[in-house]
Design an enzyme around this catalytic site. Structure first.
Site, short mmCIF file in Angstrom:
data_model
loop_
_atom_site.label_atom_id
_atom_site.label_comp_id
_atom_site.label_asym_id
_atom_site.label_seq_id
_atom_site.Cartn_x
_atom_site.Cartn_y
_atom_site.Cartn_z
CE1 TYR A 164 -0.86 -0.28 7.81
CE2 TYR A 164 -1.67 -0.56 5.61
CZ TYR A 164 -0.98 -1.11 6.74
OH TYR A 164 -0.36 -2.49 6.36
CD GLU A 177 -3.29 -1.09 1.80
OE1 GLU A 177 -3.53 0.03 2.30
OE2 GLU A 177 -4.05 -1.90 2.03
#
Ligand code: NAD
Ligand code: DAU
Length: 345
Positions: A151, A128
């Site tokens: 995140y 990610e």
């Protein structure tokens, strides 16, 4: 002499898979340092509780004094950092715990590792950090960092700190960046276990947006093997992408779960999209396959079927996680503990 490794976040989904893997596949001893947040569950580790090569310490990775004490007391040779706040939706609600654990925690661990001249530090990172792909292409280790959620931003910041330690201090670190994991013991806030448990309970299956977002799935066991190889054989300062070439649209995964649980598609419920929802992830893992001879072993359809079966057969674990009962396990098992500084952890 056999080595001792500090595993952080070992009571979570992937960390607990890794501890079972490494105790079975090697002769190392493991110290598991875990804060037991909502995602930490010692019931994930009942299989290794009696193993003389396994030790558990309750505490936070940001607690430098505690980390220093553990490293000295257990004569730790190296650190593998799984500990993190890991759920994108929670980071959208409140980014602070993500900054505290994922950034400050990683910095604290590296600072102690450097002070004590530990031989190796492995940072478990994520695909990610690369952001989102269009319809074509895959992330390589050279793809620019372009995190889209708090995140992912916190994980990318930690990766940058690791890189800076290698560059500035010749710090012996390696980074792995893996795609979406699935398997036994995953907390049912993530797509696959949430959908399995909802299907088993005849509850609606909440699909974000149009359900056409793509994730690249890998079994947690294959990820564990990759982390261990990268820790033992990876080149210092290198990043290794980890993925199993199993891209699926979310709606395909959800329909497969419905078929495996024998439930109908009327349970599918389209809901409001996740803000900033990344469209597609896909990992090019050529580097770890060619340089470290790693390869995935679990085809997605087999692994998904095994995972559904595991959730069906482990109804007690599921019930404890659903009810919060698992939070009481630690107290019952170990009583109240304090950190080395005397403050509650
Ligand atoms: P998880 O949320 O299941 O587990 C995280 C664990 O870390 C928990 O046991 C929790 O108690 C512990 N923890 C949290 N904050 C802590 C702190 N400050 N100090 C000590 N322990 C703390 O996460 P997971 O899915 O097992 O992910 C593990 C690692 O792998 C994370 O670093 C994550 O970014 C990375 N990762 C996850 C995936 C995935 O698909 N789940 C994919 C690639 C990389
Ligand atoms: O790619 C690696 C990352 O994979 C890890 O770094 C993260 O820790 C891990 O949580 C995971 O992130 P995702 O956001 O991809 O995983 P999640 O299971 O939350 O969602 C997977 C996909 O399913 C995503 O497109 C959002 C969608 N989704 C998720 C949930 C929880 C739904 O449609 N409905 C849901 O209820």
């Amino acid at each position: 002499m056999a080595k001792t490794i500090l595993i952080t976040g070992g009571a979570g989904f992937i960390g607990s898979n890794f501890i079972r893997y490494v105790l079975a596949e090697s002769d190392v001893s493991v110290v598991n340092l875990d804060a037991l947040t909502y995602a930490g569950n010692l019931e994930n580790l009942t299989a290794v509780e009696g193993n003389s090569r396994y030790h558990f310490v309750h505490g936070r990775i940001e607690n430098s004094e505690l980390v220093r004490y553990i490293c000295k007391e257990f004569k730790v040779d190296g650190i593998i950092n799984f500990a993190a706040e890991s759920h994108v939706d929670r980071s959208i609600e409140n980014a602070q715990p993500f900054v505290d654990t994922n950034i400050s925690g990683t910095l604290a661990l590296m600072t102690i590792a450097r002070e004590l001249c530990l031989e190796r530090f492995l940072q478990v990172s994520t695909d990610e950090v690369y952001g989102s792909l269009g319809a074509h292409g895959e992330f390589t280790e050279e793809s620019p960092l372009a995190p889209n959620s708090p995140y992912a931003a916190a994980k990318a910041a930690a990766d940058c700190l690791v890189r800076s330690f290698v560059h500035t201090y010749n710090f012996p670190a390696v980074i792995t960046r893996c795609s979406n994991n699935y398997g036994a013991y995953q907390f049912p806030e993530k797509l696959i276990p949430l959908m399995i448990l909802n299907a088993l309970e005849n509850k609606p299956l909440p699909v974000y947006g149009d359900g056409l977002n793509v994730r690249d799935w890998i079994s947690a066991r294959d990820h564990s093997a990759a982390v261990w190889l990268a820790y033992t054989h990876g080149k210092i300062g290198e990043v290794y992408n980890v993925g199993a070439d199993s891209e699926r649209k979310n709606i395909e995964v959800i329909k497969a779960i419905l078929a495996l649980t024998g439930k109908g598609e009327e349970l599918i419920s389209y809901v409001k999209d996740r803000p900033g929802h990344d469209r597609r992830y896909a990992i090019d893992s050529t580097k770890i396959r060619t340089e470290l001879c790693w390869k995935p072993t679990v085809p997605f359809e087999n692994g998904l079927a095994e995972t559904v079966k595991w959730y069906q057969e482990n109804s007690e674990w599921c019930a404890h996680v659903r009810s919060g009962e698992y939070m009481k396990y630690y107290k019952k098992q170990y009583g109240v503990r304090v950190s080395v500084s005397g403050k509650p952890v």
